[in-house]
Design an enzyme around this catalytic site. Structure first.
Site, PDB file in Angstrom:
ATOM      1  N   LYS A 217       0.825  -1.214   0.000  1.00 44.72           N
ATOM      2  CA  LYS A 217       0.000   0.000   0.000  1.00 44.72           C
ATOM      3  C   LYS A 217       0.855   1.259   0.000  1.00 44.72           C
ATOM      4  O   LYS A 217       0.470   2.267  -0.583  1.00 44.72           O
ATOM      5  CB  LYS A 217      -0.977   0.010   1.178  1.00 44.72           C
ATOM      6  CG  LYS A 217      -2.145  -0.943   0.978  1.00 44.72           C
ATOM      7  CD  LYS A 217      -3.368  -0.528   1.763  1.00 44.72           C
ATOM      8  CE  LYS A 217      -4.525  -1.493   1.520  1.00 44.72           C
ATOM      9  NZ  LYS A 217      -5.681  -1.251   2.379  1.00 44.72           N
TER      10      LYS A 217
ATOM     11  N   LYS B 103      -5.770 -12.757  -9.064  1.00 42.84           N
ATOM     12  CA  LYS B 103      -7.091 -12.927  -8.449  1.00 42.84           C
ATOM     13  C   LYS B 103      -8.037 -11.828  -8.936  1.00 42.84           C
ATOM     14  O   LYS B 103      -7.591 -10.745  -9.330  1.00 42.84           O
ATOM     15  CB  LYS B 103      -6.987 -12.933  -6.923  1.00 42.84           C
ATOM     16  CG  LYS B 103      -6.708 -11.590  -6.292  1.00 42.84           C
ATOM     17  CD  LYS B 103      -6.987 -11.646  -4.788  1.00 42.84           C
ATOM     18  CE  LYS B 103      -7.103 -10.236  -4.219  1.00 42.84           C
ATOM     19  NZ  LYS B 103      -7.736 -10.145  -2.935  1.00 42.84           N
TER      20      LYS B 103
ATOM     21  N   LYS C 213     -11.362  -5.849  -7.120  1.00 40.76           N
ATOM     22  CA  LYS C 213     -12.169  -4.675  -7.465  1.00 40.76           C
ATOM     23  C   LYS C 213     -11.324  -3.482  -7.852  1.00 40.76           C
ATOM     24  O   LYS C 213     -11.802  -2.561  -8.489  1.00 40.76           O
ATOM     25  CB  LYS C 213     -13.095  -4.301  -6.302  1.00 40.76           C
ATOM     26  CG  LYS C 213     -12.378  -4.025  -4.978  1.00 40.76           C
ATOM     27  CD  LYS C 213     -13.382  -3.653  -3.927  1.00 40.76           C
ATOM     28  CE  LYS C 213     -12.907  -3.628  -2.510  1.00 40.76           C
ATOM     29  NZ  LYS C 213     -12.184  -4.669  -1.897  1.00 40.76           N
TER      30      LYS C 213
HETATM   31  P1  ATP Z   1      -8.582  -4.875  -3.454  1.00 38.66           P
HETATM   32  O1  ATP Z   1      -8.944  -5.015  -4.895  1.00 38.66           O
HETATM   33  O2  ATP Z   1      -8.778  -3.491  -2.912  1.00 38.66           O
HETATM   34  O3  ATP Z   1      -7.273  -5.508  -3.089  1.00 38.66           O
HETATM   35  P2  ATP Z   1     -10.146  -7.146  -2.902  1.00 38.66           P
HETATM   36  O4  ATP Z   1     -11.280  -7.158  -3.858  1.00 38.66           O
HETATM   37  O5  ATP Z   1      -8.972  -7.979  -3.207  1.00 38.66           O
HETATM   38  O6  ATP Z   1      -9.674  -5.677  -2.649  1.00 38.66           O
HETATM   39  P3  ATP Z   1     -10.508  -7.210  -0.001  1.00 38.66           P
HETATM   40  O7  ATP Z   1     -11.386  -6.076   0.368  1.00 38.66           O
HETATM   41  O8  ATP Z   1      -9.051  -7.107   0.286  1.00 38.66           O
HETATM   42  O9  ATP Z   1     -10.795  -7.571  -1.533  1.00 38.66           O
HETATM   43  O10 ATP Z   1     -11.018  -8.563   0.645  1.00 38.66           O
HETATM   44  C1  ATP Z   1     -12.238  -8.781   1.282  1.00 38.66           C
HETATM   45  C2  ATP Z   1     -12.405 -10.264   1.458  1.00 38.66           C
HETATM   46  O11 ATP Z   1     -12.691 -10.902   0.190  1.00 38.66           O
HETATM   47  C3  ATP Z   1     -11.161 -10.993   2.004  1.00 38.66           C
HETATM   48  O12 ATP Z   1     -11.595 -11.968   2.937  1.00 38.66           O
HETATM   49  C4  ATP Z   1     -10.566 -11.677   0.784  1.00 38.66           C
HETATM   50  O13 ATP Z   1      -9.875 -12.865   1.133  1.00 38.66           O
HETATM   51  C5  ATP Z   1     -11.793 -11.983  -0.065  1.00 38.66           C
HETATM   52  N1  ATP Z   1     -11.483 -11.961  -1.504  1.00 38.66           N
HETATM   53  C6  ATP Z   1     -11.103 -10.877  -2.224  1.00 38.66           C
HETATM   54  N2  ATP Z   1     -10.920 -11.188  -3.516  1.00 38.66           N
HETATM   55  C7  ATP Z   1     -11.162 -12.519  -3.636  1.00 38.66           C
HETATM   56  C8  ATP Z   1     -11.142 -13.453  -4.733  1.00 38.66           C
HETATM   57  N3  ATP Z   1     -10.824 -13.067  -5.965  1.00 38.66           N
HETATM   58  N4  ATP Z   1     -11.473 -14.742  -4.490  1.00 38.66           N
HETATM   59  C9  ATP Z   1     -11.808 -15.134  -3.241  1.00 38.66           C
HETATM   60  N5  ATP Z   1     -11.854 -14.323  -2.174  1.00 38.66           N
HETATM   61  C10 ATP Z   1     -11.541 -13.028  -2.337  1.00 38.66           C
END
Ligand code: ATP
Ligand code: LTN
Length: 344
Positions: free
Chosen positions: A128, A210, A213
């Site tokens: 970050k 992965k 968003k």
């Molecule tokens: P960013 O894009 O801002 O990194 P993110 O979409 O990866 O955010 P987070 O807000 O960091 O998501 O995660 C919220 C929850 O969703 C966490 O428990 C994370 O493990 C889960 N999660 C996020 N993306 C995935 C994915 N592609 N598959 C499964 N679980 C996910």
């Protein structure tokens, strides 16, 4: 709420306290299908087995600069979306982190039991601070002390975590053990809860990553609030391979991802999916995946819109949750202040 169903009857007829779970999600944007299948659905399932305390982590969200109006809106939207998904405020305690001041209070105390060296090793901080080089603030650095406070305030036995949060949970355990070592047993040392039916959803255009968003290409992810037509379109443009055979195998990351999504949405095994699409092309498969996802998300979207139309009700639900949370949190703060030598 608290204690209401916190006792379980065991086979031997005795009762025991149900394990307590704490988890939170940052209101930092729109939730994706990855968030739903990887985290949110798991929260919903855990409610019948455990005493769950869930929060929107809005205090964590301000470690990167936020527009106030947008933050408030994202927080309420996330709260509504989680309820629409099945987080049930009658079964679980659900609130906004900022509504319970004890999070900030305990966070300060715990920050004095967290070492500079430990915080410097956190990979999320390193990532970050590289992404937000113009605002490497102290809160971004001490983020894990606040997360430790979230968990330890409620004496949570378990925390469901994805890989990205494992390091923070490890640090939380170290902080709890350190504090307990000095002052005697004060905190429950939380265990990671390995998600049982959690899917790992990949980026639709680059399945080596992965689904996230924050990806700049909106076609790479499905949002939980995407229109059905948009969902169908995004699946049609998902990356596959040139084999034209629906099977789960090494080197077929795109198809593997679609199979994982289809399986997570329909409950079908990979074998059943291979049988279903034997002799059929990727076009048919993508349509089926899109339809399965729409079937899961559409009812959630309908409830979500209903909930958002009554903002007063949502605020009342959060206030009630915060009250229940604050009661539990106060007991921990009381203990901690006494042990450390702070007057209340
Ligand atoms: P960013 O894009 O801002 O990194 P993110 O979409 O990866 O955010 P987070 O807000 O960091 O998501 O995660 C919220 C929850 O969703 C966490 O428990 C994370 O493990 C889960 N999660 C996020 N993306 C995935 C994915 N592609 N598959 C499964 N679980 C996910
Ligand atoms: N840091 C987490 C959100 C979060 C959390 C927590 C998760 C804040 N406090 C306590 C579990 C327990 C994230 O960004 N996914």
């Amino acid at each position: 709420m608290e204690n209401q169903n916190s006792k379980t009857n065991t086979a031997s007829g005795t009762t025991e306290r149900r394990k307590r779970i704490f988890s939170a999600i940052q209101p930092s944007g729109q939730m994706t299908l990855g968030n739903y299948l990887g985290a949110i659905r798991n929260w919903v399932d855990m409610q019948d087995e455990f005493d769950c305390i869930f929060a929107t982590a809005n205090l964590h969200a301000i470690t990167v600069r936020q527009d106030p109006k947008k933050l408030r809106e994202n927080t309420v939207n996330l709260f509504a979306l989680l309820i629409a998904s099945g987080v049930d405020p009658e079964k679980s305690i659900f609130f906004h982190q900022s509504m319970v001041p004890a999070h900030a209070e305990l966070s300060w105390v715990l920050s004095t039991f967290t070492q500079f060296g430990e915080l410097s090793r956190m990979t999320q901080f390193k990532d970050k601070s590289a992404r937000h080089a113009d605002n490497i603030n102290a809160g971004l650095f001490t983020y894990p002390s606040l997360m430790a406070a979230d968990i330890l305030l409620y004496q949570a036995d378990m925390v469901p975590v994805g890989d990205d949060q494992r390091q923070h949970l490890e640090l939380t355990r170290d902080i709890a053990e350190r504090f307990n070592g000095i002052y005697g047993k004060t905190f429950v040392v939380p265990e990671p809860y390995i998600k049982r039916n959690a899917a790992r959803v990949r980026n639709l255009l680059d399945p080596s990553k992965k689904m996230s968003k924050s990806d700049p290409n909106t076609k790479s992810f499905i949002l939980m609030v995407d229109e059905p037509a948009t969902i169908m379109k995004k699946f049609r443009s998902a990356v596959t391979d040139s084999e034209a055979c629906v099977r789960y195998a090494e080197g077929k990351d795109g198809i593997n991802n679609l199979m994982e999504i289809y399986s997570a949405c329909t409950g079908k095994s990979y074998e059943q999916i291979e049988d279903e699409f034997r002799g059929k092309g990727y076009g048919d498969f993508k349509t089926a995946v899109g339809e399965a996802v729409v079937a899961v998300l559409e009812p959630i979207q309908i409830r979500y819109r209903e909930l958002l139309s009554d903002r007063k009700h949502l605020d009342e639900v959060a206030a009630k949750g915060a009250e229940a949370a604050a009661r539990i949190a106060a007991r921990t703060i009381e203990k901690v202040y006494k042990k450390v030598g702070l007057m209340r």
